[in-house]
Scaffold this motif. Sequence first.
Motif, mmCIF file in Angstrom:
data_model
loop_
_atom_site.group_PDB
_atom_site.id
_atom_site.type_symbol
_atom_site.label_atom_id
_atom_site.label_comp_id
_atom_site.label_asym_id
_atom_site.label_seq_id
_atom_site.Cartn_x
_atom_site.Cartn_y
_atom_site.Cartn_z
ATOM 1 N N LEU A 1 -7.285 -32.609 -5.473
ATOM 2 C CA LEU A 1 -8.101 -32.912 -4.301
ATOM 3 C C LEU A 1 -9.590 -32.762 -4.606
ATOM 4 C CD1 LEU A 1 -5.964 -31.148 -1.564
ATOM 5 C CD2 LEU A 1 -6.329 -33.597 -1.792
ATOM 6 N N ARG A 2 -9.930 -31.708 -5.326
ATOM 7 C CA ARG A 2 -11.351 -31.498 -5.636
ATOM 8 C C ARG A 2 -11.883 -32.571 -6.577
ATOM 9 N NH1 ARG A 2 -9.388 -25.773 -6.643
ATOM 10 N NH2 ARG A 2 -9.433 -24.823 -4.567
ATOM 11 N N ALA A 3 -10.998 -33.071 -7.446
ATOM 12 C CA ALA A 3 -11.422 -34.120 -8.383
ATOM 13 C C ALA A 3 -11.226 -35.512 -7.809
ATOM 14 C CB ALA A 3 -10.642 -33.989 -9.685
ATOM 15 N N HIS A 4 -10.753 -35.597 -6.544
ATOM 16 C CA HIS A 4 -10.468 -36.871 -5.894
ATOM 17 C C HIS A 4 -9.509 -37.718 -6.737
ATOM 18 C CE1 HIS A 4 -13.600 -35.957 -2.998
ATOM 19 N NE2 HIS A 4 -14.422 -35.685 -4.005
ATOM 20 N N SER A 5 -8.532 -37.035 -7.338
ATOM 21 C CA SER A 5 -7.547 -37.723 -8.179
ATOM 22 C C SER A 5 -6.573 -38.516 -7.314
ATOM 23 C CB SER A 5 -6.768 -36.707 -9.021
ATOM 24 O OG SER A 5 -5.681 -37.312 -9.666
ATOM 25 N N ARG A 6 -6.181 -39.670 -7.807
ATOM 26 C CA ARG A 6 -5.206 -40.511 -7.109
ATOM 27 C C ARG A 6 -3.977 -40.736 -7.998
ATOM 28 N NH1 ARG A 6 -7.303 -43.078 -2.652
ATOM 29 N NH2 ARG A 6 -5.755 -44.720 -2.768
ATOM 30 N N ASP A 7 -3.515 -39.633 -8.630
ATOM 31 C CA ASP A 7 -2.357 -39.718 -9.519
ATOM 32 C C ASP A 7 -1.076 -39.863 -8.699
ATOM 33 O OD1 ASP A 7 -3.773 -39.532 -11.870
ATOM 34 O OD2 ASP A 7 -3.754 -37.347 -11.868
ATOM 35 N N ARG A 8 -0.866 -41.093 -8.183
ATOM 36 C CA ARG A 8 0.305 -41.308 -7.319
ATOM 37 C C ARG A 8 1.615 -41.096 -8.070
ATOM 38 N NH1 ARG A 8 -1.890 -47.198 -5.761
ATOM 39 N NH2 ARG A 8 -3.947 -46.603 -5.012
ATOM 40 N N TRP A 9 1.604 -41.344 -9.366
ATOM 41 C CA TRP A 9 2.848 -41.255 -10.139
ATOM 42 C C TRP A 9 3.395 -39.836 -10.154
ATOM 43 C CZ3 TRP A 9 3.127 -38.024 -14.361
ATOM 44 C CH2 TRP A 9 1.910 -37.548 -14.867
#
Length: 553
Positions: free
Chosen positions: A342-350
Amino acid sequence: MNSPARIPSRAWLWFLIPFVASAWTRDWWAPDEPRYAEVAREIYSSGEYLVMHLNGEVYPNKPPLLFWISGLLGSFTDWSELAMRMPSLLATLVSAWLTARLARRFWGEDEARIAPILYLTTGMVLWHGARLQIDPLLGTLCTGALVLASEHCVSRTGRARMILCAGLLTGLAVLAKGPIAFALVGIPLAGWRWIAGPHPLRLSRTAWTGAGLAAVVPALSWALAVVARHPELAYDLFLGQFFERAIKGRNHIGPFWYHLTLQPLMMLPWTPLAFAGSWLAWRALAARRRGETFDLGLAQSGWWFWALLGAFSLSPEKRDLYLLPAYPAVALLGSRWIAQALRAHSRDRWIVAPVPALLALLGIALCGAGLFQSRLPADFPSIAWPAVAVGLALFGGAALAVRESRRGEHARATLALAGGLALTSCVASLLIFPLVNPTKSSRSLAAYLLTRPERPTSIPCVGVMPEGFRFYSGLPIVQGPVLDPAISNTLDLQQKSFLALAEREGSAFLALVAERNWLSWSETTRAAFEIRHTQAVAARRVLVLDLPETPTR
């Protein structure tokens, strides 16, 4: 919501509702629960508090702490299952609170709000946390010992007090399940000290000696008192039931890779998060070896789980719940990955999306479970609409989690999936468990036995475990003659022993025999008995036998 900090600090308490529903709606289900319940009941029905008994025989397999507590609660509530499961329920609550406390200490408020939710909705905890088992209580005591032993202190006096309390909790854990508690506390602590280095506040030998005595004295005092009355139990209590089982194994034998293949299933639905957090923990340990700044909480959480998994893999005896005390570490690893993503705004949906997608499909499949009603026993109640209710609850939470994970809203996805699982568990507890109870537990057949006019001095069981029937009926139901693989003619001996029991009881004879054992007996032996009742109990067909009617009867 894109931060766990927006989750109310006590939101995780709502996720205890499925555990209460499960404990309230289920009878005693095998394995373990009928046995543990009967051991606890016999303590207070016989007044023998020191030496445990099962079906009237000495039971040296487990220390007494859980049985003392559970039996006490049961004795005040007419042996209510919910009351007797209260030690496990309270232990699960405290473990979740301790998980939040560790997350707050390691990292901060974000992880502290999500970690207990992950813990309470992990498959392992959801299934075992509301059962009458030793491991929930064991896990809480061991986790409490770890928290206290690693607590930050500003004075040597304060640290000595914490170490003493940690030793006492370890001693109670040994009194709950034996010396395995030393491994569950010692292995994590040894790794934590290696990772973090020596504590800046060194303690005196007196403080360490006091903690060691607190860890040893409770269980040792009980064991010595038992041996003073029953010297023949010395080997079982001090070697056979713990150290010999750990080295040679007696039950639940499994290959080395057993936990490596099973635990990922037990970590569902958070397995991807736990593995992602474990990867971060590995990187933290690598940074430590290079002398760089590293995430101490991640390194310690990763060591806690994976070191214990490796240690338990070395023992020949393996069951999934043996690792339940390490599951706070699973929640810590998963919560750390979510917070960092969340802090890195990651979108690792996998990492987040695949499991909810599979659960959504499972929810759809459950909605059609009623189509298979014809495969169930003819007298089994209809499961069509309860299955639809369970399937819709699971599908709703999983589908919402898939949608939120596609948007990169990992906190929302986690809450949606956790909420869906909690709702699914509640619905299953209220609608499915009551339907399953008559065939899963011994209560119904025990009630039938109470209607029989016979009152023998003992009712032998062959091929079925007697403790559930004994608990629900109060009748003298015991283990009958068993097959011994080391004796070639053991089947003949079993039949002769059973015939001798029938001759001794005469017209009062009554017995419970599994159908598969009955069919293995000779025609001559079977002709000596009459089948009065047949019922499915825990996936076995159980026959109620008495002697044929004669003019003299």
